[in-house]
Scaffold this motif. Structure first.
Motif, mmCIF file in Angstrom:
data_model
loop_
_atom_site.group_PDB
_atom_site.id
_atom_site.type_symbol
_atom_site.label_atom_id
_atom_site.label_comp_id
_atom_site.label_asym_id
_atom_site.label_seq_id
_atom_site.Cartn_x
_atom_site.Cartn_y
_atom_site.Cartn_z
ATOM 1 N N HIS A 493 -9.404 -0.317 -7.238
ATOM 2 C CA HIS A 493 -9.142 0.233 -5.905
ATOM 3 C C HIS A 493 -10.227 -0.180 -4.915
ATOM 4 O O HIS A 493 -9.923 -0.546 -3.766
ATOM 5 C CB HIS A 493 -9.050 1.756 -5.985
ATOM 6 N N PRO A 499 -2.106 -1.713 -5.889
ATOM 7 C CA PRO A 499 -0.971 -1.561 -4.963
ATOM 8 C C PRO A 499 -0.761 -0.103 -4.573
ATOM 9 O O PRO A 499 -1.078 0.822 -5.326
ATOM 10 C CB PRO A 499 0.218 -2.108 -5.767
ATOM 11 N N ARG A 500 -0.191 0.075 -3.401
ATOM 12 C CA ARG A 500 0.004 1.427 -2.872
ATOM 13 C C ARG A 500 0.897 2.279 -3.777
ATOM 14 O O ARG A 500 0.625 3.452 -4.001
ATOM 15 C CB ARG A 500 0.614 1.316 -1.472
ATOM 16 N N ALA A 501 1.965 1.687 -4.309
ATOM 17 C CA ALA A 501 2.874 2.447 -5.176
ATOM 18 C C ALA A 501 2.175 2.879 -6.464
ATOM 19 O O ALA A 501 2.389 3.996 -6.955
ATOM 20 C CB ALA A 501 4.109 1.611 -5.500
ATOM 21 N N LEU A 503 -1.082 3.394 -6.795
ATOM 22 C CA LEU A 503 -2.041 4.435 -6.414
ATOM 23 C C LEU A 503 -1.349 5.780 -6.249
ATOM 24 O O LEU A 503 -1.857 6.817 -6.701
ATOM 25 C CB LEU A 503 -2.740 4.023 -5.120
ATOM 26 N N ALA A 504 -0.170 5.778 -5.627
ATOM 27 C CA ALA A 504 0.555 7.037 -5.420
ATOM 28 C C ALA A 504 0.972 7.654 -6.747
ATOM 29 O O ALA A 504 0.874 8.879 -6.934
ATOM 30 C CB ALA A 504 1.776 6.793 -4.544
ATOM 31 N N ALA A 520 -4.938 8.068 -2.080
ATOM 32 C CA ALA A 520 -3.482 8.128 -2.010
ATOM 33 C C ALA A 520 -3.020 9.077 -0.916
ATOM 34 O O ALA A 520 -2.042 8.804 -0.211
ATOM 35 C CB ALA A 520 -2.919 8.554 -3.363
ATOM 36 N N SER A 523 -3.256 7.286 2.377
ATOM 37 C CA SER A 523 -2.437 6.091 2.594
ATOM 38 C C SER A 523 -0.944 6.306 2.411
ATOM 39 O O SER A 523 -0.150 5.523 2.940
ATOM 40 C CB SER A 523 -2.889 4.976 1.643
ATOM 41 N N ASP A 524 -0.533 7.349 1.693
ATOM 42 C CA ASP A 524 0.878 7.488 1.330
ATOM 43 C C ASP A 524 1.376 8.900 1.630
ATOM 44 O O ASP A 524 0.913 9.864 1.012
ATOM 45 C CB ASP A 524 1.066 7.181 -0.162
ATOM 46 N N HIS A 545 -0.924 12.817 8.020
ATOM 47 C CA HIS A 545 0.413 12.215 8.150
ATOM 48 C C HIS A 545 1.311 13.157 8.952
ATOM 49 O O HIS A 545 1.152 14.383 8.914
ATOM 50 C CB HIS A 545 1.034 11.988 6.776
#
Length: 653
Positions: A493, A499-501, A503-504, A520, A523-524, A545
């Protein structure tokens, strides 16, 4: 109310003086509410006409008379209910009326289960919470009969795959403080009398301490055996076979509240209760705490499956259940979907080299292989071919990933020999993974194929190889990973290689380090909604968010939805109302989200109203121009409420 329509300004105008709001509406060209009063913040739309026609074909003459009146005669309603309980659908319609007096609602909100059922109806409770005529705390303290109210609230938060509804959980924890301490006689009196006690829950607890056999006679917990003390209380109420009456100890089970007291006290009470009452735990219909299930297993081992299947799979509870090394416990726990780490431990214990080895019962393996087909990836770590083949059939080599596929092949070879790898259910599911298929051919054709396959499994299980598999298929990140994996994931990281997926999915794991989980959250939005209530830092990151459209209609839906994570966070204290009001964005969606607090956290809703009123008074004040500008820019404003108000004030001056 959708963002961008003129009606969205109405949410903001609820914060204004009625006369000022009328002038602002005229400037904005927005129609007023007419004769209906403007609802407060957090109360959704004005009172809607109650639809009493949908049940006209099932209502009897009495119910039709009560439901057809434009304005119900509440005295007549309560008298009719006392003579004969009104059915669930009719009580739900009556309690949806915001004009229902609280004194009437407190009697309508609970009723005994229907004949031959131990399930409690929660429709009336939900209607009372949504309409605002009752709050969860008032139901616990004032509804009668009190034990029925407690059981209704427990059923309201009885999701199959347990997830806390923190606001109700908090109220039930407060109610548990009224229960007897270590006085077994008082506990015996309370549990024996609870189904028939007509007073409130506080009155029931007070009567247990005052009227039990220990009161005034010097008989305490230590006087005689616990079972004898309990038995005296039960014999005085339900002598003989009546103790085992199924509906009484299923519908009115004390298992839920016992799970909220000190574990030592819970264990002593369960050990002393009549065995018929403990059998009722398996029919309680609610999620059971580990402190209740563990001592109950000693009393009624024949109900192991039913008890463990309903357990709340916290980390400590799972650890203690696995320490029993009981095949039936492990199988039942697996059926309760305890999470990837617990599933890994259960399957790992089935290996031939495990010490001790705990094989799953033969009669449960076929059931598990069919019922857990969507959640059986961890089976590759065990030595049950049925479950390994089920994983192959559901996921295939592409879905399992190279590390899990090789481990599954090794498990089949070790239990059924080389020939098991040529089973069509296995061989035909290797497509799409060239390297894995090549390893399959090399090992099955080689004289020392088993040794080669074991070496390939070790190599593919290294952290770097796991990360490579996750990049190809992010779903692999939802499954068990060894402790050595996390340092490698953090390093990846920091290098920007995660990748974002992936990490989530890693953030959703309970053992995920805060560095990854917070990243996470930042970013998500999906990951933020899932883990935002873990800590204050997670909550603040999640509020970065935009809020989703809040669910306004059915609080019971919030149990299984991540959209309203902030309600749980406020109830648990990981997020304050000030932080929510001043940070959540966009502002109109934040104001609409207050509906989620109205039913479950009315005190916190009042705090939010005071905070918003103070912000409005200090910025917009009585300036019509500032209010008009705020109303015009609010639908598309991306920031938080204080920023909106400050911007509108600056533009007006």
């Amino acid at each position: 109310m959708g963002a961008g329509t003129p009606a969205t300004a109405e949410l903001l105008l609820r914060c204004a003086d009625p006369e000022l709001a009328s002038r602002v509406r005229a400037r904005l060209g927005v129609a007023g509410p007419g004769a209906d009063p403007v609802p407060e913040l957090g109360r959704g739309t004005p009172n809607k006409p109650i639809d009493r026609s949908s049940w006209r074909y099932v209502a009897d003459a009495r119910e039709k008379r009560l439901l057809s009146a434009a304005t119900p005669d509440w005295d007549e309603v309560i008298e009719a209910h006392r003579r004969e309980p009104i059915r669930e659908f009719a009580r739900t319609i009556l309690l949806a009326d915001r004009g229902c007096p609280p004194r009437v609602a407190l009697e309508l909100v609970v009723a005994p289960p229907e004949p031959f059922r131990s399930q409690w109806a929660t429709g009336p409770l939900e209607a009372a919470l949504v309409s605002g005529v009752l709050t969860p705390r008032r139901i616990v303290l004032s509804a009668t009969p009190g034990w029925w109210a407690i059981r209704t609230l427990e059923f309201f938060v009885r999701p199959r795959h347990y997830r806390r509804l923190a606001a109700i959980d908090r109220v039930l924890d407060e109610a548990a403080e009224l229960l007897p301490g270590d006085d077994l006689a008082a506990w015996g009196w309370l549990i024996a009398h609870a189904p028939d006690h007509r007073g409130t829950f506080p009155q029931l607890c007070a009567d247990a301490a005052r009227l039990s056999g220990s009161a005034g006679s010097g008989v305490r917990t230590g006087s005689g055996s616990g079972a004898a003390v309990m038995g005296r209380e039960f014999d005085a109420v339900v002598p003989g076979p009546a103790v085992g009456e199924w509906k009484r100890w299923g519908a009115f089970s004390p298992a839920g509240m016992l799970g909220r007291v000190d574990p030592t006290i819970a264990a002593r009470v369960v050990a002393a209760l009549p065995v018929e009452v403990v059998r009722g735990f398996a029919r309680a219909g609610t999620a059971l705490a580990g402190r209740v299930v563990l001592p109950a297993l000693k009393r009624v081992p024949e109900h192991t499956w039913d008890l463990v299947h309903e357990v709340v799979p916290t980390a400590s509870t799972v650890e203690r259940l696995l320490a029993l090394h009981d095949p039936n416990v492990n199988a039942a726990l697996l059926s309760a979907h305890p999470g990837p780490d617990a599933a890994y431990a259960i399957h790992r214990a089935t290996r031939r080299d495990a010490r001790p080895r705990v094989r799953l019962p033969l009669e449960r393996r076929a059931w598990l292989s069919s019922r857990l087909s969507n959640d059986c990836a961890e089976a590759v770590h065990g030595h049950h071919p049925y479950l390994i083949r089920a994983a192959f059939e559901h996921y295939g080599a592409r879905g399992l990933g190279r590390p899990a596929t090789l481990r599954a092949l090794l498990g089949l070879w070790e239990t059924r020999g080389r020939v098991a790898l040529f089973d069509r259910r296995v061989r035909l599911r290797l497509g799409g993974e060239y390297e894995t298929a090549r390893t399959f051919l090399d090992t099955t054709r080689a004289f020392d194929g088993l040794r080669r396959l074991r070496r390939a499994v070790v190599d593919s299980g290294r952290p770097a190889a796991l990360l490579a598999a996750m990049r190809r298929n992010p779903e692999i990140a939802t499954r068990h990973v060894p402790d050595t994996f996390w340092p490698e994931a953090i390093a990846a990281h920091r290098r920007g290689e995660l990748p974002r997926a992936v990490l989530a999915n890693l953030a959703a794991q309970p053992r995920c380090p805060d560095e990854l989980a917070l990243a996470a959250c930042h970013s998500d939005p999906e990951a933020a909604a899932r883990v935002g209530q873990r800590s204050p830092a997670h909550a603040r990151a999640a509020l970065g968010h935009p809020l989703r459209e809040p669910l306004r209609e059915r609080p019971s839906e919030w149990i299984d939805e991540a959209d309203n994570w902030y309600v749980d966070a406020v109830a648990d204290g990981t997020l304050t109302m000030r932080e929510f009001v001043e940070t959540a964005q966009p502002p109109l969606r934040m104001l609409g989200a207050l509906d989620a607090f109205a039913a479950l956290l009315p005190e916190e809703l009042d705090e939010a109203r005071r905070l918003i009123a103070a912000h409005v008074a200090n910025t917009l004040g009585d300036s019509v121009d500032a209010w008009v500008i705020a109303g015009r820019i609010a639908p598309d404003f991306p920031g938080a409420l204080p920023e909106l108000l400050t911007t509108a004030t600056a533009a007006a001056t």
